[in-house]
Write an enzyme that holds these catalytic residues in place. Structure first.
Site, PDB file in Angstrom:
ATOM      1  N   CYS A   1       0.824  -1.213   0.000  1.00 16.85           N
ATOM      2  CA  CYS A   1       0.000   0.000   0.000  1.00 16.85           C
ATOM      3  C   CYS A   1       0.860   1.266   0.000  1.00 16.85           C
ATOM      4  O   CYS A   1       1.972   1.260   0.538  1.00 16.85           O
ATOM      5  CB  CYS A   1      -0.868   0.022   1.234  1.00 16.85           C
ATOM      6  SG  CYS A   1      -1.920  -1.407   1.387  1.00 16.85           S
TER       7      CYS A   1
ATOM      8  N   LYS B   1       6.348  -4.759  -4.040  1.00 18.45           N
ATOM      9  CA  LYS B   1       7.793  -4.514  -3.981  1.00 18.45           C
ATOM     10  C   LYS B   1       8.297  -4.517  -2.534  1.00 18.45           C
ATOM     11  O   LYS B   1       9.291  -5.146  -2.237  1.00 18.45           O
ATOM     12  CB  LYS B   1       8.111  -3.168  -4.656  1.00 18.45           C
ATOM     13  CG  LYS B   1       9.598  -2.864  -4.747  1.00 18.45           C
ATOM     14  CD  LYS B   1      10.320  -3.841  -5.657  1.00 18.45           C
ATOM     15  CE  LYS B   1      11.817  -3.625  -5.681  1.00 18.45           C
ATOM     16  NZ  LYS B   1      12.520  -4.815  -6.189  1.00 18.45           N
TER      17      LYS B   1
HETATM   18  O1  M6R Z   1      13.075  -5.154   0.358  1.00 20.97           O
HETATM   19  P1  M6R Z   1      13.588  -6.491   0.788  1.00 20.97           P
HETATM   20  O2  M6R Z   1      14.904  -6.828   0.208  1.00 20.97           O
HETATM   21  O3  M6R Z   1      13.591  -6.652   2.295  1.00 20.97           O
HETATM   22  O4  M6R Z   1      12.539  -7.524   0.223  1.00 20.97           O
HETATM   23  C1  M6R Z   1      12.572  -8.872   0.574  1.00 20.97           C
HETATM   24  C2  M6R Z   1      11.722  -9.686  -0.356  1.00 20.97           C
HETATM   25  O5  M6R Z   1      10.389  -9.324  -0.256  1.00 20.97           O
HETATM   26  C3  M6R Z   1      12.168  -9.528  -1.817  1.00 20.97           C
HETATM   27  O6  M6R Z   1      13.518  -9.829  -1.963  1.00 20.97           O
HETATM   28  C4  M6R Z   1      11.349 -10.449  -2.737  1.00 20.97           C
HETATM   29  O7  M6R Z   1      11.581 -11.773  -2.434  1.00 20.97           O
HETATM   30  C5  M6R Z   1      11.712 -10.113  -4.185  1.00 20.97           C
HETATM   31  N1  M6R Z   1      10.669  -9.349  -4.767  1.00 20.97           N
HETATM   32  C6  M6R Z   1      11.910 -11.301  -5.046  1.00 20.97           C
HETATM   33  O8  M6R Z   1      12.293 -10.929  -6.331  1.00 20.97           O
END
Ligand code: M6R
Length: 569
Positions: free
Chosen positions: A2, A564
Site C-alpha cells: 500500500c 515490492k
Molecule cells: O526489500 P527487501 O529486500 O527486504 O525484500 C525482501 C523480499 O520481499 C524480496 O527480496 C522479494 O523476495 C523479491 N521481490 C523477489 O524478487
C-alpha cells in the site's frame, strides 16, 4: 504494498496526489483512490486497477486538501468497497491506512462500530471518529487501542489532516506553504523531509505542521535532506526488470568504487570480539544472505542466514559476540524490521545492509552498510540481489584483511542468457526444478524464486545431493531440471545426478563454464573470476524468468499478488 500520499496547499492537490500515487505504483497494488475536500464535504473517488484509471476519473477535479492511496489487499477482496480512502459513518472523516490492525474484530464489537467494507482500516477510522476531542486527540486516543501496525492519514471535513504511524513509514515535506505527505520519500516534493517515528503524530492545517508525541504533547522534529539523486533506473529496455538486469555491471562497479574510495567498511561498528555473523532477511535478500554466510565461512568467520519470519518467532540464542546483519533492498520489510527490533532491544551489535538511504531499517540499526544498486522498480529483485551478494563478499574480504579487488575485474563482465529455443522448450514443462550444490544451490533457489514469481510456473530448487531423498519421485517426462555448476570440486557429483535424472525421463539443461556437460543442452558461462561466479551465473537465471514471463504475455514488473516492499507480516 500500500502507498499513501497527501497534499495540503494552494495548488491542485488532486493532481499532486495522483502524481505521487503514480510514483508509488512500483510497490504493487490492486486498487486506488483519493478523498478531497469540496466545500467542507468530503468526496471520494476509487477504482480497481491502475492509477491511470484514477487519473482519468479525476482529471477535471481540483482541490487543495487531498489524500490518496494505492491498496494491496490484506483484509477483504479487491473491490471498490474495500479500496481506500474510507469515509467514516458520520461522513466527517476520510482515512487511508497502511499496515494491519490485528484486533479490529474485537474493536468493532466492543465499540459497536458500523462498517461498510471488510477492512480492518475502516474499523480504525470509525474508532477514531468515535473518540472525543480535536482530530489529533481522536487519532492519538484511538491509536492507543489498536494493536498492529499503521501509517494513517486522516482528512477532516474542516480541512485539517492528521497523520501518525507505528512501524509503517510515513514522511512529510514542506515547500513554502504546501505540505506533501507520503509513505515513501520518493513521492515527496522539496529538498527536505520529516520522518515520523513510531507513535508520533502530526497535524497539518493551512500549510503548518505541528508534531505530537503519543501523549499529545507538541514536539519539535529535525528535517533531513531528500537524497533522491535520481537513482531511478532509466528505462532503455521494454521493462524495468530488463533494464535493471543490464545495470548490474554499473551498480557493482559503483559499489566497489564507493567502498574503496570512501572507506565505508572502516565506519562499521563491529563487536569487540567477533565470533560469528547472523544474517537475517526475506525472499531474495535471504538468498543473498545465504551466499554471504558462505563467504564469511570461507574467510573463517562462523556465519548463518535466517529467514526473518522464522528468526523473529524462533528460539535463537542471541549473543553479544555475534554481528546481526539485516539484509533488505527496501529496508522496510516487516519481518526483517521486527527481527531487527528484537536484536536492538537486547542492545546487540547490528548492521543494516540496505539499498535505500532513508529507510526504517537504517534508523533502527544505525550501523549501515549501503549497497549502491540505485532505485529498483521491478518487483522481481535483480540488480539489488547481485549488489547484496557482492557487498557481502567485499565485507568478508575486509574482515579477513584481504585487499578489495580492482575495478578491472569488471572489464569483460558477461551478460549470459538462455537461447530463445531453450526458453521456449523450458516454458512447455509442467514441472521445473533447479539443482546445484553449495553456492550453486543458493543460485538455484534464487532462480526458482524468480521464475515462479513472474511466470507463475510451479518450480522449486533442490540441493543436488537431496534429489534421491524424495524429489526424484517427481522426475518424469513432464519435468525439466536446470542444473547449475560453477564449482570445480562438485562437477563429478553433478554428472552422477544428471544420469539419475536422465534415467527417469527428465529433461536436463546445464548452466556452467565447464566443458564436462557437453552431453546436455548447456548455457555456457565464461571462465571469469571465481568470486564473480555467483553473480555471473544468476544473470542467465534472471533472464530465463524474464523471457518465459514475456513469452506468456505477463508483465514482469508487476507480478500478480506481490508487492515490492512487503510492509505487513
Ligand atoms: O526489500 P527487501 O529486500 O527486504 O525484500 C525482501 C523480499 O520481499 C524480496 O527480496 C522479494 O523476495 C523479491 N521481490 C523477489 O524478487
Amino acid at each position: 504494498m500500500c502507498g499513501i500520499c497527501g497534499y495540503v496547499g494552494g495548488g491542485n492537490g488532486v493532481k499532486e496526489v495522483v502524481q505521487g500515487l503514480k510514483i508509488l505504483e512500483y510497490r504493487g497494488y490492486d486498487s486506488c483512490g483519493v478523498a478531497y475536500l469540496d466545500n467542507k464535504k468530503i468526496d471520494i473517488i476509487k477504482t480497481i486497477g491502475d492509477v491511470d484509471n484514477l487519473k482519468k476519473l479525476t482529471e477535471n477535479l481540483s482541490a487543495n486538501v487531498v489524500i490518496g492511496h494505492t491498496r494491496w489487499a490484506t483484509h477483504g477482496s479487491v473491490n471498490e468497497k474495500n479500496a481506500h480512502p474510507h469515509l467514516s459513518t458520520s461522513k466527517n472523516l476520510a482515512m487511508v491506512h497502511n499496515g494491519i490492525i490485528e484486533n479490529y474484530k474485537e474493536l468493532k464489537e466492543e465499540f459497536k462500530l458500523n462498517c461498510i467494507s471488510d477492512t480492518d482500516s475502516e474499523v480504525f477510522l470509525n474508532l477514531i471518529d468515535s473518540e472525543k476531542g480535536t482530530l489529533i486527540d481522536k487519532v492519538i486516543k484511538a491509536s492507543k487501542k489498536v494493536q498492529g501496525t499503521f501509517a494513517v492519514l486522516v482528512l477532516g471535513s474542516d480541512g485539517e489532516m492528521v497523520l501518525g504511524k507505528r512501524e509503517s513509514p510515513l514522511y512529510l515535506s514542506n515547500v513554502e506553504d504546501e505540505v506533501y505527505i507520503a509513505s515513501d520519500v520518493l513521492a515527496l516534493k522539496g529538498e527536505n523531509y520529516f520522518a515520523l517515528n513510531d507513535d508520533e503524530f502530526a497535524s497539518v492545517k493551512n500549510g503548518k505542521i505541528i508534531f505530537y508525541n503519543k501523549n499529545g504533547e507538541k514536539i519539535t522534529k529535525k528535517c533531513e535532506k531528500i537524497e533522491k539523486n535520481s537513482d531511478f533506473s532509466e528505462i532503455f529496455y521494454k521493462t524495468h526488470m530488463e533494464s535493471e538486469i543490464f545495470e548490474t555491471k554499473n551498480v557493482l562497479l559503483k559499489t566497489l568504487k564507493k567502498y574503496t574510495e570512501e572507506n565505508i567498511f572502516q565506519n562499521i561498528k563491529l563487536p569487540k570480539k567477533l565470533n560469528s555473523i547472523s544474517l537475517i532477511a526475506c525472499g531474495t535478500a535471504y538468498h543473498a544472505s545465504l551466499m554471504g554466510a558462505e563467504f564469511f565461512k570461507k574467510v573463517g568467520v562462523d556465519a548463518r542466514a535466517y529467514l526473518a519470519s522464522e528468526f523473529r518467532y524462533g528460539n535463537e540464542i542471541l549473543k553479544d559476540d555475534t554481528l546481526y546483519i539485516f539484509v533488505s533492498q527496501s529496508g522496510e520489510t516487516a519481518d526483517t524490521i521486527a527481527s531487527a527490533k528484537m536484536v536492538k532491544e537486547r542492545n546487540l551489535p547490528m548492521l543494516a545492509l540496505t539499498n535505500m538511504e532513508n529507510c526504517l531499517l537504517n534508523r533502527i540499526c544505525e550501523n549501515v552498510l549501503p549497497t549502491f544498486a540505485g532505485r529498483e522498480i521491478a518487483v522481481a529483485s535483480t540488480k539489488a540481489y547481485t549488489c547484496q551478494v557482492f557487498s557481502l563478499y567485499l565485507f568478508s574480504l575486509y574482515l579477513a584483511n584481504i585487499p578489495l579487488p580492482k575495478e578491472e575485474i569488471f572489464d569483460d563482465f558477461p551478460y549470459v542468457t538462455f537461447s530463445e529455443e531453450l526458453v521456449k522448450q523450458i516454458a512447455k514443462f509442467k514441472k521445473v526444478f533447479f539443482i546445484g550444490r553449495n553456492l550453486d544451490y543458493v543460485t538455484a533457489m534464487e532462480a526458482s524464486l524468480k521464475l515462479k514469481e513472474i511466470s507463475y510456473i510451479n518450480c522449486f530448487a533442490i540441493a543436488s545431493g537431496e534429489l534421491k531423498h524424495g524429489t526424484l519421485a517427481l522426475i518424469d517426462e513432464d519435468a525439466v531440471v536446470i542444473a547449475i555448476c560453477t564449482q570445480e570440486n562438485i562437477k563429478t557429483k553433478l554428472l552422477s545426478n544428471l544420469e539419475e535424472i536422465k534415467a527417469r525421463g527428465g529433461e536436463i539443461v546445464v548452466v556452467s563454464q565447464f566443458d564436462d556437460f557437453s552431453d546436455y543442452p548447456c548455457v555456457k558461462l565464461p571462465e571469469t573470476q571465481t568470486e564473480l561466479m555467483p553473480i555471473v551465473s544468476v544473470i542467465p537465471m534472471q533472464f530465463l524468468a524474464l523471457h518465459i514471463c514475456e513469452l506468456f504475455g505477463y508483465n514482469p514488473d508487476k507480478p500478480r499478488n506481490l508487492a515490492k516492499s512487503v510492509t505487513v507480516e
